[in-house]
Write an enzyme that holds these catalytic residues in place. Sequence first.
Site, PDB file in Angstrom:
ATOM      1  N   LYS A   1       0.842  -1.199   0.000  1.00 48.82           N
ATOM      2  CA  LYS A   1       0.000   0.000   0.000  1.00 48.82           C
ATOM      3  C   LYS A   1       0.875   1.244   0.000  1.00 48.82           C
ATOM      4  CE  LYS A   1      -3.916  -1.925   0.025  1.00 48.82           C
ATOM      5  NZ  LYS A   1      -4.939  -1.658  -0.977  1.00 48.82           N
TER       6      LYS A   1
ATOM      7  N   ASP B   1      -0.295   0.003  -4.583  1.00 47.92           N
ATOM      8  CA  ASP B   1      -1.729   0.308  -4.612  1.00 47.92           C
ATOM      9  C   ASP B   1      -1.989   1.598  -3.835  1.00 47.92           C
ATOM     10  OD1 ASP B   1      -4.479   0.290  -4.544  1.00 47.92           O
ATOM     11  OD2 ASP B   1      -4.683  -1.676  -3.584  1.00 47.92           O
TER      12      ASP B   1
ATOM     13  N   GLU C   1      -1.842   0.518  -8.741  1.00 46.55           N
ATOM     14  CA  GLU C   1      -3.284   0.223  -8.700  1.00 46.55           C
ATOM     15  C   GLU C   1      -4.045   1.442  -8.204  1.00 46.55           C
ATOM     16  OE1 GLU C   1      -3.999  -3.587  -6.953  1.00 46.55           O
ATOM     17  OE2 GLU C   1      -5.810  -2.901  -5.942  1.00 46.55           O
TER      18      GLU C   1
ATOM     19  N   GLU D   1     -11.519  -2.600  -8.571  1.00 45.76           N
ATOM     20  CA  GLU D   1     -12.245  -2.988  -7.351  1.00 45.76           C
ATOM     21  C   GLU D   1     -13.397  -2.031  -7.055  1.00 45.76           C
ATOM     22  OE1 GLU D   1      -8.646  -2.778  -4.824  1.00 45.76           O
ATOM     23  OE2 GLU D   1      -9.843  -1.583  -3.454  1.00 45.76           O
TER      24      GLU D   1
ATOM     25  N   ASP E   1     -14.119  -7.747  -9.640  1.00 46.09           N
ATOM     26  CA  ASP E   1     -14.451  -7.949  -8.233  1.00 46.09           C
ATOM     27  C   ASP E   1     -15.791  -8.698  -8.203  1.00 46.09           C
ATOM     28  OD1 ASP E   1     -14.034  -6.408  -5.248  1.00 46.09           O
ATOM     29  OD2 ASP E   1     -16.049  -7.083  -5.745  1.00 46.09           O
TER      30      ASP E   1
ATOM     31  N   HIS F   1      -9.424  -8.586  -8.032  1.00 46.97           N
ATOM     32  CA  HIS F   1      -9.323  -8.056  -6.678  1.00 46.97           C
ATOM     33  C   HIS F   1      -9.954  -9.075  -5.731  1.00 46.97           C
ATOM     34  CE1 HIS F   1     -11.312  -5.602  -3.356  1.00 46.97           C
ATOM     35  NE2 HIS F   1     -10.017  -5.483  -3.119  1.00 46.97           N
TER      36      HIS F   1
HETATM   37  C1  LIG Z   1     -10.058  -1.360   2.260  1.00 44.73           C
HETATM   38  C2  LIG Z   1      -9.462  -2.546   1.596  1.00 44.73           C
HETATM   39  O1  LIG Z   1      -8.656  -3.267   2.488  1.00 44.73           O
HETATM   40  C3  LIG Z   1      -8.634  -2.192   0.353  1.00 44.73           C
HETATM   41  O2  LIG Z   1      -7.489  -1.544   0.777  1.00 44.73           O
HETATM   42  C4  LIG Z   1      -8.279  -3.421  -0.438  1.00 44.73           C
HETATM   43  O3  LIG Z   1      -9.420  -4.001  -0.976  1.00 44.73           O
HETATM   44  C5  LIG Z   1      -7.244  -3.151  -1.502  1.00 44.73           C
HETATM   45  O4  LIG Z   1      -7.497  -2.080  -2.316  1.00 44.73           O
HETATM   46  C6  LIG Z   1      -6.778  -4.348  -2.286  1.00 44.73           C
HETATM   47  O5  LIG Z   1      -6.415  -4.161  -3.417  1.00 44.73           O
HETATM   48  O6  LIG Z   1      -6.760  -5.429  -1.721  1.00 44.73           O
HETATM   49 MG   LIG Z   2      -6.658  -2.302  -4.237  1.00 44.25          MG
END
Ligand SMILES: C[C@H](O)[C@@H](O)[C@@H](O)[C@H](O)C(=O)O
Ligand SMILES: [Mg+2]
Length: 439
Positions: free
Chosen positions: A219, A247, A273, A302, A325, A352
């Site tokens: 992240k 991401d 991402e 997502e 998704d 995702h």
């Molecule tokens: C709020 C969530 O954990 C996201 O951060 C999550 O879905 C994320 O974008 C991902 O790609 O896994």
């Molecule tokens: Mg993500």
Amino acid sequence: MPQKIVKLTVQDVRFPTSLELHGSDAMHTDPDYSVAYVVIETDQGMRGYGLTFTVGRGTEIVVCAVEALSALVIGKSLEEIVSDFRGFYRLLSSDGQMRWIGPEKGVIQLATAAVLNSIWDLWARLEGKPLWKLLVDMEPKKLISCIDFRYITDALTEQEALDILEKAKEGKLQRVDQMLKEGYPAYTTSCAWLGYSDQLLRQLCNDALKDGWTKFKVKVGADLEDDIRRCSLIRQMIGPHNSLMIDANQRWDVGEAITWVTKLAEYKPLWIEEPTCPDDILGHAAISKALAPLGIGVASGEQCHNRVMFKQFLQAGALQFIQIDSCRMGSVNENLAVLLMAHKFNVPVCPHAGGVGLCELVQHLILFDYISVSASLDNRMCEFVDHLHEHFISPVEIKNAHYMPPKDPGYSCEMKEASVQSYQYPQGEVWKQIKKQKD
Ligand SMILES: C[C@H](O)[C@@H](O)[C@@H](O)[C@H](O)C(=O)O
Ligand SMILES: [Mg+2]
């Protein structure tokens, strides 16, 4: 004997993941992973289970939307629904009094996903097959009859979709065998949530490497210095040959995304991402163009509302990786349309997953994609996140960083009754305790 659906219940089930910052990113800093959990029941006592993933307080709104849709489901037989699944999809997504609050986007589309997921689950259970096998065994014409082609025929006609599926019949059996033996390649996001300390990140990354993981997502997006430190740390740990993805969860403007990611380019991310607003098709196209010379692709999906948005992303050359998704769009029906469009435009699908139940669900779709549509594993992998699987009756099975095809009939999203009871919001035991501690 037709199976008439006589009951639909929906529950608000939340997990306090924010307490340890699992799932945290640059925009969702304290997510409580949650589901609107749907159970349908037939007059012959058969059940179908479905869900959609949400985060915390938003869940109660999705639950209301599912309740509003339930009148369109109750009283229908499964046979009636699947004999014209396209028509049933339209009934839910185009209801004259409810489409104003969509159409086919946001809360109402999440609710549609939960309801339709339960119907696909019921169908697969009645056929005695896991959902991926139901899809793989289905004749192309029948598959196509589940898809609503409205608004996408300028990118993909029914005939083109049929041709793709017919062509992919070649080698299908070998691909089924290969999947049963090796599974579908996965990557992990569990090591590097934004709220994790460097120490935890190091420890989780170390464990993941020992468990055979070779692809890692980190992240980014809140603070450039932090991102540089974390990406450098992970790249050092995983070495030059393993894959790294980053991401930003929609944090930046277009120009900012390009400058920021350029500063992270030395860590060789495969993709960035959700660099910017998930609705900004031309913005993504501009970022793709700017980052292409650095060898960095753009991934998103997502929070992509529907097949029409995906169509435009593809037409604009705005994404190099498509992230379907299982709960954001209109269930299997709409995802089939996106898988087929992605194939036509030659863009790999890397779903995702994570959250609650998203891995359980989407593994079926990506297995179908490989076996019956794309026939390729090039640049393809499915996300895996190691949280909350213990609450499912048929949890995912990961072997050597691959998803092993589910064997139980259905769509793998039935939850344990005890989990639903304890985590129900606000009356479940877990939430009562949390409230007590806060008071
Ligand atoms: C709020 C969530 O954990 C996201 O951060 C999550 O879905 C994320 O974008 C991902 O790609 O896994
Ligand atoms: Mg993500």
